[in-house]
Structure formats: C-alpha cells, structure tokens
Design a protein around this motif. Structure first.
Motif, short mmCIF file in Angstrom:
data_model
loop_
_atom_site.label_atom_id
_atom_site.label_comp_id
_atom_site.label_asym_id
_atom_site.label_seq_id
_atom_site.Cartn_x
_atom_site.Cartn_y
_atom_site.Cartn_z
N LYS A 48 -14.79 -21.61 6.57
CA LYS A 48 -15.32 -20.37 7.16
C LYS A 48 -16.83 -20.25 6.89
N HIS A 49 -17.24 -20.53 5.66
CA HIS A 49 -18.66 -20.44 5.30
C HIS A 49 -19.49 -21.43 6.11
N LEU A 50 -18.98 -22.65 6.25
CA LEU A 50 -19.70 -23.67 7.02
C LEU A 50 -19.80 -23.25 8.49
N ALA A 78 -8.70 -20.67 10.02
CA ALA A 78 -7.71 -19.72 10.52
C ALA A 78 -6.29 -20.26 10.48
N THR A 79 -6.15 -21.57 10.61
CA THR A 79 -4.82 -22.17 10.68
C THR A 79 -4.38 -22.81 9.37
N ASN A 80 -5.21 -22.72 8.34
CA ASN A 80 -4.85 -23.30 7.04
C ASN A 80 -3.86 -22.37 6.33
N PRO A 81 -2.69 -22.85 5.94
CA PRO A 81 -1.67 -21.97 5.36
C PRO A 81 -1.89 -21.63 3.89
N LEU A 89 -7.74 -14.21 7.96
CA LEU A 89 -7.84 -13.21 9.03
C LEU A 89 -9.26 -13.15 9.59
N GLY A 90 -10.26 -13.18 8.72
CA GLY A 90 -11.64 -13.16 9.19
C GLY A 90 -11.97 -14.36 10.05
N ALA A 91 -11.48 -15.53 9.64
CA ALA A 91 -11.74 -16.74 10.42
C ALA A 91 -11.04 -16.68 11.77
N ALA A 92 -9.81 -16.14 11.79
CA ALA A 92 -9.07 -16.03 13.05
C ALA A 92 -9.78 -15.09 14.03
N ARG A 93 -10.28 -13.98 13.51
CA ARG A 93 -10.99 -13.04 14.37
C ARG A 93 -12.28 -13.66 14.91
N GLU A 94 -12.97 -14.42 14.07
CA GLU A 94 -14.21 -15.07 14.51
C GLU A 94 -13.91 -16.14 15.55
N TRP A 95 -12.80 -16.85 15.37
CA TRP A 95 -12.40 -17.89 16.33
C TRP A 95 -12.18 -17.26 17.72
N VAL A 96 -11.44 -16.15 17.75
CA VAL A 96 -11.21 -15.46 19.03
C VAL A 96 -12.53 -14.98 19.62
N LYS A 97 -13.37 -14.41 18.79
CA LYS A 97 -14.65 -13.86 19.27
C LYS A 97 -15.53 -14.94 19.88
N LEU A 98 -15.60 -16.10 19.23
CA LEU A 98 -16.43 -17.19 19.73
C LEU A 98 -15.91 -17.72 21.06
N LEU A 99 -14.58 -17.92 21.15
CA LEU A 99 -14.01 -18.42 22.40
C LEU A 99 -14.20 -17.40 23.52
N ASP A 100 -14.00 -16.14 23.21
CA ASP A 100 -14.15 -15.10 24.22
C ASP A 100 -15.58 -15.03 24.74
N GLN A 101 -16.54 -15.27 23.87
CA GLN A 101 -17.95 -15.16 24.25
C GLN A 101 -18.47 -16.41 24.95
N TYR A 102 -18.02 -17.59 24.50
CA TYR A 102 -18.61 -18.82 25.01
C TYR A 102 -17.66 -19.68 25.84
N ASP A 103 -16.35 -19.46 25.73
CA ASP A 103 -15.39 -20.29 26.46
C ASP A 103 -14.11 -19.50 26.73
N PRO A 104 -14.21 -18.41 27.53
CA PRO A 104 -13.06 -17.50 27.70
C PRO A 104 -11.86 -18.14 28.37
N ALA A 119 -2.06 -14.40 10.53
CA ALA A 119 -2.84 -14.04 9.35
C ALA A 119 -2.63 -12.58 8.98
N LEU A 120 -2.58 -11.72 9.98
CA LEU A 120 -2.37 -10.30 9.73
C LEU A 120 -1.02 -10.05 9.09
N VAL A 121 -0.01 -10.74 9.57
CA VAL A 121 1.35 -10.60 9.02
C VAL A 121 1.38 -11.02 7.56
N LEU A 122 0.79 -12.20 7.27
CA LEU A 122 0.82 -12.71 5.90
C LEU A 122 0.05 -11.80 4.95
N PHE A 123 -1.13 -11.39 5.34
CA PHE A 123 -1.98 -10.64 4.42
C PHE A 123 -1.49 -9.22 4.24
N THR A 124 -1.13 -8.56 5.35
CA THR A 124 -0.65 -7.18 5.22
C THR A 124 0.68 -7.16 4.51
#
Length: 649
Positions: A48-50, A78-81, A89-104, A119-124
């Motif tokens: 995520k940091h990279l 996002a997919t690492n268990p 969850l943060g990585a998953a949201r960023e993944w969606v955001k990037l695809l939506d912005q640059y490759d919808p 991720a939301l299910v696991l963390f919550t």
C-alpha cells in the motif's frame, strides 16, 4: 530479515534530505517488498505504501508505468489475506478509485469492489466482536450498496449483487453465527485447532457489552492463523449464490431491495429457481426514500405517543390522541404509502404475477418476506398502497408480509426446522405495568392466559414485580414461546444495551444473545419500538426483535414504532384467538406458532376494518399501520396453505 528491514527503514528516517547517500525511497521500498515473505503481516502495508509513492510520482510525472505499478500494488494489498483490516480496506478503496478514474471499463472493477466488501466484512467483524465498537460500520455503511449497484450495472445480480448483500449486511448477527458455526468438519481435519476456535469463540460471545470488550491476546490470533492442516474448503467462507438460494421457503418469495444514489433494484428469490429474479425500480430513488421517511416521521411526531402507556398522549378509548386527528392530509402518511406502493411494491408484485385476493374466495394469500436495505428499513412496506375515501388497494390485499434481517437468517431456520421438544412446548406470559404506567398490559396477559387455559395449552403467567429477571430468563428457557408485555428501550449509542424492562430489573440484548435456545418457537414482543433499528446503522437490524431471532426464536413479532395501549391489547387478543382457532388436530395442548404470520395478518385486518368503519382520518390510518407489528416467522411446512384454506382464510 525483519531486523534488517527495520534497520533500513530507520536509516532512511534519520538520513537528512539531500544527502548524497540517501537512496530513492521508491527503490528502497520495492526492495523491501521483494524481501518480505508471503504471509508476513507487514507485506500488505508495504504494498500500500509503495502504491501511494508511485501514485504521487505518476501525478507529478505522468508516466503510465508508475500508474500501472501503483494499481498492481494496491491490488496486492487489497487481496492479501494476512494484512491488518484497516490497511486492506484502504487499499481496496484506493484500487476502486484508481480504476474508476483511469480505467472505468476495466474487467477488474468487479474484483476491486469485491475486495472492498471482503475487507469490510473481515475488519468490521473483528471490530464488532473483539472491540465492541460500531464506528467503522457507521463510516462505511454506503460501501456495500455502492458495490451492489455496480454489480447490477455490470449485469451480475446473482453471483455478485446477492452475495455481496448477504456478506456486507447485518454484521452483528453474521459474526454471532460465525462464532456458533459447527466445527464437526474442522475437527476431522485438525482437532486441536477446532477446540481452540471453539474456546476463543465462547470467550468472544460471552464478552457481551461493548463496555467490556473481549480481551483476546493478539498472540492467540496469530498462532491460530499459522500454517496448519488444510481446512474444509467452505469453512467460514462467504456463501456463494447457489448456497444462499438453497432452503428458501416454498410459500412465497424473499425480496431484497437495494437503493443507491445511482440506481435502485430489487431481487426476488423463489424456491426452485437457480438465480434471483432482477426487478429494476426506475421510479424510486434514495432521495425519495429519505423524503418519505421525513414525511412519515413528521406524522408520527404529530399523532403518536412516544411510548406505550403515556396517558397524556392517548385518548380515553386507548387509541392515539385526538390532537392529531383530522382528514388525510396532502404529503402525509397516505401520500407516503401511495408512493411506496406505486414506486416500489407494485412493480415487484406485478413482476411476480401476484394478484389481489378476494376475501370471500377462501384462498390464503401468498407469503412474502421483505429484506429492505438502508433507508427502506425504516419505511412500512407491509402497509404500502392506496388509501382513500372511495377506494383502497393495499399490500395486505395481496400478500401476508414478514421481514427478515438477512436471507440466511430465514434459510437457516427452514433448513434446521426440527420439532419442538414436547416437554417445553407452551407459552410464558409476563407483564410490567409500571414506570410509567401501562395498565393494559395486565389485562392483555390475563386475557391471553385465560384463552390458553381454556384451550388446554401449557401456560404460565407472571404479573408485575413478583419475580426477578433471572427467573424470567429461566421461564423463557422452560417454555417454547414467550409474550412480553412491557416497556422496552432502544439505546442508539450502544445497541446491544437495548432492553426490556421487566419486574425487578431489565433484560438487555447482550444477555439475550448469549442464550442457546434450541426449542424456542415464538416471541411476541408487545412493547414499543422493538424492531425500530438504529438510524446510524440502517443495515445492521440491531434491535430487540432481530436479537430474539439470533437467540434462537423461529418467529418474532415486534413493533417498528410506538403503539397505543388499547390497540396493542386488541391486536394481541385477535392474534392468539386465530392461532388457537386454527391449530391442527392432535395438538394435545402443545403451543404451535407456525401460523403466526397469518394470525398477525388477521389481527391487523380486523383492526383495519374497525378503524376504517369509524373514520378515514390521518389518525385512523396511522393507528392500524403502526399496530401492524412486524413478524419474521418461518413456516414449518407447506401444510400452512391447506390448513388456512380449509379454515376459510
């Protein structure tokens, strides 16, 4: 290796900017990612940091390769268990955001949204169970409807929309069910791990109140997540569509309705169909749902007592106060119900070819289970329709409505519908007429008790303050069904502390959830707001009625709003009269709640006829709608139809 990485990171932090030996931070982090072994808890965070660093370089330099690598690292995180839930969850949201912005149009958009739900299910789940907090659920409550809306856009209603709805909603109850998951298959693979999971589950479940979170050392979680014998392929994994569609009731459909600010859709699940039926709702919207809720709340404030028994707000006949009386008003309750009928319910009934039932035909109406999402959870779908001086066309003229918090909550009971132990079959009744006074509860339980005795039903009644709460709990375990006529309170900031006020104390939801009632049948909650839900957690169904379902009761009757004292008595009496009038031959005094949905439907229809014959005011309309107690009963068998038809209903 880990010490070497830590030393490298420390060296980077203390090396001053501009130093000749300062390495490229991206190159250094890339090397760190390469050296971190799979399964290490820090690997997702480093991905995520990279990804963040690469995104910054892409924004400033415009190199598409940086963007592609950034997306790749977000996907890996996002997919690492094994990573921390918040990082995933943060990585998953960023993944969606990037695809939506640059490759919808990317084919990976579905996978990206799926990673958010996962991720939301696991963390919550961990937050609810271990920490006893609900903040993450509140902050991210729109993520699941957004993902589901996208699944509908991509024409994936079955394998994604339905699965995500079941995974992402009602996490409180799902976590409880996971803690109670049978471990028989796991014991075959790894007896030691199965026992450790059973022990930890027991400790988590008994943690109870969010004020007393479970103290489970992280070392225990890490030890149990280490490599062990292969687990059963479906152990604690989200159920696929094919599994969700098993064991549906054969008396009618289950309707899930998802609303989002982009689109609005329903799914109809019917026994015998391999896929859900997708029903678009083009005339409905999230904006409308919010407006209808505000309109209805305005009418409730004007017409309805805040709690059962508040005499200042009730008329002398026990109905609602005349201070809100008057003709049906424009923009009032009738308007909300008419629009709900035309925009939501009627398209669903038309698609399912469900027609209006002639009351004189002797035919039993089909059943329908509503599973609304978000704002719809606070609107009365069971009463939607047209109400006017000259004509009426209500949902109640077509179907017998029930509600279920999730599809799984319903199918699990159909699947595990074992007979009630005859030794505990019966009805326990209790009332609390004090603080503040609700005198009708005493008459209510006395009347039901007399009917039960006359019918030979095993029954026990306790009034007022003649036994402590602990004894109440004992009786609830000794009788298959319970009738609680009392005050109740929903605690918004601490939902598991919502409670019934009984006798010499109170019974909270956290305590109820610790029960394991194998022979629980019917719970009739004759108290205010027992199925209201929490405004900040609309998809969690954190209320007393759902809690009783989670505790083991097969069917629960509860109230969405406050009700009048006299109205509550009338509905309860008509409800039980129907049950005992339609019980099967050879019952031998056993109490059977399997017809509870029909009994409730009958009781509300009787109240509706009485109210409509008196007047057609806004107050009269609200009186029977608010008394339309919500039920979540599970059919025992298909004999429900033949028994009802034979009885002329």
């Amino acid at each position: 290796m880990v010490k070497a990485l830590s030393a490298q990171q420390r060296a980077l932090r203390i090396t001053p900017e501009g130093h000749a030996e300062l390495p490229d931070p991206i190159a250094a982090l890339q090397k760190a990612v390469q050296l971190t072994p799979e399964g290490h808890v820090d690997l997702p965070g480093r991905h995520k940091h990279l990804g963040d660093l690469l995104k910054t370089r892409f924004v400033s330099g415009g190199n598409r390769k940086d963007l592609d690598e950034c997306i790749s690292h977000c996907k890996s995180a996002a997919t690492n268990p094994y990573g921390p839930g918040l990082t995933t969850l943060g990585a998953a949201r960023e993944w969606v955001k990037l695809l939506d912005q640059y490759d919808p149009q990317s084919p990976y958009m579905i996978d990206a949204f799926g990673s958010i739900v996962h991720a939301l299910v696991l963390f919550t789940g961990l937050e609810i169970t271990v920490q006893g907090r609900y903040t993450l659920l509140q902050k991210n409550q729109l993520l699941v409807p957004t993902a589901v809306s996208f699944a509908f856009e991509r024409d994936r209603p079955a394998d994604k929309a339905l699965e995500w709805l079941e995974q992402g909603r009602c996490r409180v109850w799902s976590q409880l069910n996971n803690l109670r998951t049978p471990l028989d298959d796991l014991r075959i693979h790894d007896p030691e791990l199965a026992q450790r999971i059973a022990d930890i589950s027991s400790r988590l479940e008994s943690a109870g109140s969010p004020r007393e979170p479970a103290q489970i050392p992280m070392s225990e979680w890490e030890e149990d997540s280490a490599a062990r014998a292969p687990l059963p392929h479906n152990f604690l994994k989200p159920a696929p569509c094919s599994t969700i569609l098993q064991h549906l009731p054969d008396l009618g459909p289950v309707i899930i309705i998802n609303i989002h600010d982009v689109r609005y859709d329903a799914l109809a699940l019917l026994a015998g169909l391999d896929e859900p039926l997708h029903i678009p709702l083009p005339n409905f919207s999230l904006k409308k749902a919010k407006r209808y809720r505000r309109q209805l709340n305005s009418q409730l404030r004007a017409h309805v007592p805040r709690a059962r028994g508040e005499e200042a707000n009730t008329a002398s006949d026990g109905n609602f106060s005349a201070r809100g009386a008057g003709p049906i008003v424009k923009g009032g309750t009738a308007d909300v119900l008419r629009r709900l009928g035309s925009e939501v319910v009627k398209p669903i009934l038309d698609m399912l070819a469900i027609s209006r039932i002639d009351p004189s035909s002797g035919k039993a109406p089909p059943r329908i289970w509503w599973c609304p999402i978000g704002e719809l959870s606070f609107l009365p779908l069971h009463a939607a329709g047209l109400y006017g001086e000259s004509e009426s066309d209500s949902v109640m003229d077509y179907v017998v409505s029930s509600y279920t918090p999730t599809v799984t909550a319903l199918t699990d009971r159909v699947k595990n519908n074992l007979p009630i132990d005859e030794t505990v079959s019966g009805l326990f009744l209790t009332s609390q007429p004090n603080a503040p006074p609700i005198p009708g509860t005493t008459d209510e339980v006395k009347s039901i008790h007399a009917m039960a005795k006359a019918d030979g039903v095993r029954v026990l009644m306790h009034e007022g303050g003649d036994l402590p709460v602990d004894d109440c709990v004992t009786h609830m375990k000794d009788f298959s069904s319970v009738h609680l006529a009392c005050h109740a309170s929903q605690k918004a900031d601490d939902p598991l502390q919502s409670r019934f006020f009984l006798h010499n104390g109170s019974l909270d939801l956290a305590t109820v959830l610790q029960w394991h009632l194998k022979n629980a049948d019917l719970a009739f909650l004759s108290a205010c707001e027992t199925s209201t839900g929490e405004e900040k957690l609309p998809d969690e169904a954190v209320h007393l009625a759902a809690g009783m379902l989670a505790a083991g009761y097969r069917r629960v009757v509860g109230t969405m709003w406050s009700i009048g004292d006299r109205v509550a008595q009338e509905v309860a009496n008509n409800f039980y009269e129907y049950l005992w009038r339609h019980k099967g031959d050879g019952s031998d005094g056993r109490f059977d709640g399997s017809l509870s949905a029909y009994a409730l439907h009958h009781a509300i229809q009787q109240l509706r006829l009485r109210q409509d014959s008196a007047d057609k005011s806004e107050q009269s309309l609200l009186t029977w709608i608010l008394a339309a107690l919500q039920a979540a009963p599970v059919p025992d068998s298909s004999l429900l139809y033949s028994r009802s038809v034979k009885a002329g209903n």
